[in-house]
Design a protein around this motif. Structure first.
Motif, PDB file in Angstrom:
ATOM      1  N   UNK A 133       0.666  -1.133  -0.014  1.00 19.35           N
ATOM      2  CA  UNK A 133      -0.187   0.017   0.132  1.00 19.35           C
ATOM      3  C   UNK A 133       0.781   1.170  -0.201  1.00 19.35           C
ATOM      4  N   UNK A 134       0.482   2.046  -0.986  1.00 20.73           N
ATOM      5  CA  UNK A 134       1.165   3.368  -1.073  1.00 20.73           C
ATOM      6  C   UNK A 134       0.326   4.483  -0.888  1.00 20.73           C
ATOM      7  N   UNK A 135       0.843   5.652  -0.413  1.00 24.11           N
ATOM      8  CA  UNK A 135       0.047   7.043  -0.104  1.00 24.11           C
ATOM      9  C   UNK A 135       0.926   8.100  -0.685  1.00 24.11           C
ATOM     10  N   UNK A 136       0.487   8.667  -1.821  1.00 20.05           N
ATOM     11  CA  UNK A 136       1.502   9.684  -2.435  1.00 20.05           C
ATOM     12  C   UNK A 136       0.941  11.210  -1.932  1.00 20.05           C
ATOM     13  N   UNK A 137       1.860  11.933  -1.776  1.00 24.36           N
ATOM     14  CA  UNK A 137       1.547  13.410  -1.770  1.00 24.36           C
ATOM     15  C   UNK A 137       1.565  14.024  -0.464  1.00 24.36           C
ATOM     16  N   UNK A 138       1.480  13.218   0.760  1.00 22.22           N
ATOM     17  CA  UNK A 138       1.634  13.750   2.145  1.00 22.22           C
ATOM     18  C   UNK A 138       0.396  14.547   2.636  1.00 22.22           C
ATOM     19  N   UNK A 139      -0.824  14.198   2.067  1.00 26.37           N
ATOM     20  CA  UNK A 139      -1.904  15.083   2.496  1.00 26.37           C
ATOM     21  C   UNK A 139      -2.173  14.772   3.878  1.00 26.37           C
ATOM     22  N   UNK A 140      -2.726  15.648   4.568  1.00 30.65           N
ATOM     23  CA  UNK A 140      -3.195  15.733   5.970  1.00 30.65           C
ATOM     24  C   UNK A 140      -4.068  14.676   6.267  1.00 30.65           C
ATOM     25  N   UNK A 141      -5.147  14.405   5.326  1.00 30.69           N
ATOM     26  CA  UNK A 141      -6.222  13.335   5.574  1.00 30.69           C
ATOM     27  C   UNK A 141      -5.327  11.979   5.656  1.00 30.69           C
ATOM     28  N   UNK A 142      -4.290  11.910   5.109  1.00 30.82           N
ATOM     29  CA  UNK A 142      -3.667  10.563   5.385  1.00 30.82           C
ATOM     30  C   UNK A 142      -3.251  10.372   6.718  1.00 30.82           C
ATOM     31  N   UNK A 143      -2.968  11.282   7.590  1.00 33.49           N
ATOM     32  CA  UNK A 143      -2.753  11.109   8.921  1.00 33.49           C
ATOM     33  C   UNK A 143      -3.878  11.063   9.662  1.00 33.49           C
ATOM     34  N   UNK A 144      -5.231  11.889   9.229  1.00 34.43           N
ATOM     35  CA  UNK A 144      -6.393  11.768  10.003  1.00 34.43           C
ATOM     36  C   UNK A 144      -7.311  10.560   9.695  1.00 34.43           C
ATOM     37  N   UNK A 145      -7.234  10.117   8.569  1.00 40.06           N
ATOM     38  CA  UNK A 145      -8.075   9.056   8.186  1.00 40.06           C
ATOM     39  C   UNK A 145      -7.417   7.692   7.754  1.00 40.06           C
ATOM     40  N   UNK A 146      -6.210   7.740   6.949  1.00 31.54           N
ATOM     41  CA  UNK A 146      -5.778   6.421   6.623  1.00 31.54           C
ATOM     42  C   UNK A 146      -5.072   5.832   7.631  1.00 31.54           C
ATOM     43  N   UNK A 147      -4.370   6.654   8.205  1.00 34.49           N
ATOM     44  CA  UNK A 147      -3.129   5.849   9.516  1.00 34.49           C
ATOM     45  C   UNK A 147      -4.095   5.362  10.409  1.00 34.49           C
ATOM     46  N   UNK A 148      -5.110   5.886  11.225  1.00 33.54           N
ATOM     47  CA  UNK A 148      -6.069   5.067  12.156  1.00 33.54           C
ATOM     48  C   UNK A 148      -6.656   3.677  11.585  1.00 33.54           C
ATOM     49  N   UNK A 149      -7.202   3.908  10.286  1.00 34.44           N
ATOM     50  CA  UNK A 149      -7.563   2.813   9.581  1.00 34.44           C
ATOM     51  C   UNK A 149      -6.787   1.487   9.526  1.00 34.44           C
ATOM     52  N   UNK A 150      -5.599   1.953   8.783  1.00 35.94           N
ATOM     53  CA  UNK A 150      -4.360   0.995   8.694  1.00 35.94           C
ATOM     54  C   UNK A 150      -4.087   0.108   9.945  1.00 35.94           C
ATOM     55  N   UNK A 151      -3.914   1.153  11.253  1.00 37.22           N
ATOM     56  CA  UNK A 151      -3.600   0.637  12.298  1.00 37.22           C
ATOM     57  C   UNK A 151      -4.344  -0.436  12.873  1.00 37.22           C
ATOM     58  N   UNK A 152      -5.729  -0.158  12.658  1.00 38.91           N
ATOM     59  CA  UNK A 152      -7.064  -0.985  13.163  1.00 38.91           C
ATOM     60  C   UNK A 152      -6.896  -2.419  12.383  1.00 38.91           C
ATOM     61  N   UNK A 153      -6.354  -2.473  11.264  1.00 40.31           N
ATOM     62  CA  UNK A 153      -5.962  -3.622  10.515  1.00 40.31           C
ATOM     63  C   UNK A 153      -5.002  -4.244  10.627  1.00 40.31           C
ATOM     64  N   UNK A 154      -3.999  -3.549  11.153  1.00 42.70           N
ATOM     65  CA  UNK A 154      -2.386  -3.897  11.399  1.00 42.70           C
ATOM     66  C   UNK A 154      -1.957  -4.009   9.958  1.00 42.70           C
ATOM     67  N   UNK A 155      -2.071  -3.090   9.237  1.00 40.66           N
ATOM     68  CA  UNK A 155      -1.467  -3.241   7.906  1.00 40.66           C
ATOM     69  C   UNK A 155      -0.741  -2.285   7.577  1.00 40.66           C
ATOM     70  N   UNK A 156       0.548  -2.529   6.921  1.00 42.97           N
ATOM     71  CA  UNK A 156       1.473  -1.885   6.422  1.00 42.97           C
ATOM     72  C   UNK A 156       1.497  -0.800   5.433  1.00 42.97           C
ATOM     73  N   UNK A 157       2.149   0.261   5.335  1.00 41.53           N
ATOM     74  CA  UNK A 157       1.938   1.181   4.187  1.00 41.53           C
ATOM     75  C   UNK A 157       3.110   1.984   4.098  1.00 41.53           C
ATOM     76  N   UNK A 158       3.279   2.616   3.013  1.00 43.99           N
ATOM     77  CA  UNK A 158       4.415   3.783   2.645  1.00 43.99           C
ATOM     78  C   UNK A 158       3.728   4.724   2.305  1.00 43.99           C
ATOM     79  N   UNK A 159       4.455   5.837   3.023  1.00 45.70           N
ATOM     80  CA  UNK A 159       3.878   7.388   2.653  1.00 45.70           C
ATOM     81  C   UNK A 159       4.963   8.128   1.886  1.00 45.70           C
ATOM     82  N   UNK A 160       4.488   8.667   0.872  1.00 49.22           N
ATOM     83  CA  UNK A 160       5.630   9.362  -0.030  1.00 49.22           C
ATOM     84  C   UNK A 160       5.255  10.900   0.032  1.00 49.22           C
ATOM     85  N   UNK A 161       6.092  11.566   0.494  1.00 48.48           N
ATOM     86  CA  UNK A 161       5.915  13.044   0.501  1.00 48.48           C
ATOM     87  C   UNK A 161       6.613  13.974  -0.158  1.00 48.48           C
TER      88      UNK A 161
END
Length: 405
Positions: A133-161
């Motif tokens: 799983x990749x996340x591009x651009x470093x949007x704030x909503x990645x921190x607010x929405x994607x990170x908590x959801x990924x954490x709940x599922x225990x899923x890894x991801x890479x964020x490109x800023x």
């Protein structure tokens, strides 16, 4: 520009079209031959042989070598109006949740990009059910929405800023639920420190450059935000608040819009004509070196993977990245099979509204089909292709007759 397209010299799209076309011809041919045999009254058993043979031969062509699905997200937000290109890159949190639930039910192994790269460079073949799983651009909503959801599922991801879009300050939660804008270094560092996540560079400024003297339009009150690259090019440095102004601040309305390309992939057009190759290579070198310096200062380590803006890259970009010590870059056009170069990562853009409108069953089904197709099962293309076509038609109609709901 040249792109890495796999050992066989074909892009992912070309390969799947070739496979599905051959499969279709085999099935049709087998059916026609069976009908002919039946018409000659040779009996059901004899008539069934061509169809069965076509199914067996066709199946071999529909099952490709194992690949790794690298799914690329951008914005994950219900409030998308601040992004002029949200229709193409934003995913609603409910859709994102459905995607994660689908991956969980499929039993996919979600791995980090660095771990995947270590294994590939060590000569290991990619496991068939691996997803990245990749996340591009470093949007704030990645921190607010994607990170908590990924954490709940225990899923890894890479964020490109992108460095010039990183916000100042030490905010760790948005005020009043506002998720517009970009993450700051405090949030980025928190992601890097999390055991499930990693941060890598997406370049400095996501720049575009003129690539010819051809004019493609003029800046207007309606299009200047979607052509924000012109404002970015004229305002070196921080760009995290570019979307908050009511009028363009650097390039006025009425300015001619030139044909453009990605600054790290194409030679720019200047008043003296096209720039020389050395200028492009120096621009790439400066960008990648700046990312290394900033990462070492801010995160205490040098970056390992470079994500090209819009996945646009030429051979000089890959050569320079490797010479500077980057272990891999994005921009591939394959499926990350064992036959493809480990240092070139091929990715799949993930969007919303799989049918042109949001229906959670369809969102999950399309993601499942996309992953299985990337992993080598080309039968799923028989579902993905018509879904994509329907989406394009519906969005075109909605764009013509009204805004998306």
């Amino acid at each position: 520009m040249a792109h890495a397209i796999g050992a066989a010299g074909m892009t992912r799209k070309q390969d799947r079209l070739r496979r599905v076309t051959l499969w279709s011809l085999l099935i049709v041919g087998g059916a026609v031959l069976s009908a002919y045999i039946w018409d000659l009254s040779f009996g059901l058993a004899a008539a069934a042989i061509p169809v069965l043979a076509a199914l067996v031969l066709g199946h071999r062509r529909m099952m490709g070598p194992k690949g790794v699905a690298v799914l690329t997200y951008h914005s994950v937000s219900a409030e998308q109006a601040w992004l002029p290109w949200s229709r193409e890159i934003s995913v609603h949190p409910a859709t994102f949740e459905r995607h994660l639930a689908t991956l969980h039910k499929m039993g996919c192994g979600i791995v980090g990009t660095r771990d995947y790269l270590d294994r590939r460079l060590a000569g290991e073949a990619p496991p068939g059910d691996t997803v990245i799983l990749h996340f591009d651009d470093g949007y704030l909503d990645n921190w607010q929405n994607a990170v908590p959801a990924l954490d709940r599922y225990g899923m890894r991801a890479t964020f490109f800023v992108s460095l010039n879009f990183i916000a100042p300050g030490k905010r760790v939660r948005a005020r009043d639920g506002d998720t517009s804008g970009y993450m700051n270094w405090t949030e980025i560092a928190a992601i890097e420190e999390h055991p499930l996540f990693e941060v890598e560079p997406h370049g400095v400024d996501h720049a575009r450059v003129p690539v010819s003297d051809r004019q493609v339009g003029r800046l207007t009150a309606d299009n200047w935000r979607s052509l924000a690259w012109m404002q970015w090019a004229a305002t070196p440095g921080a760009k995290h608040d570019w979307f908050r102004t009511e009028q363009p601040v650097a390039v006025p309305l009425g300015t001619v819009v030139p044909e453009s390309g990605l600054a790290l992939a194409e030679r720019a057009w200047t008043v003296d004509g096209r720039e020389d190759q050395s200028s492009l290579e120096q621009r790439i070198t400066n960008d990648l070196q700046h990312c290394q310096a900033v990462f070492e200062q801010r995160l205490g380590r040098s970056p390992r993977i470079f994500c090209w803006p819009e996945n646009a890259v030429g051979p000089e970009g890959r050569r320079i990245a490797a010479a500077l010590g980057y272990r891999a870059t994005t921009g591939g056009r394959g499926r990350n099979t064992a036959a493809e170069p480990a240092a070139i990562i091929s990715r799949i853009h993930i969007g919303d509204r799989a049918l042109g409108f949001r229906w959670q069953f369809a969102e999950g089904l399309h993601l499942r089909a996309t992953v299985r197709l990337a992993q080598g099962n080309h039968y799923w293309y028989l579902l993905v292709a018509p879904m994509n076509r329907l989406r394009a038609i519906v969005l075109a109609m909605r764009g013509r007759f009204g805004q998306l709901s």
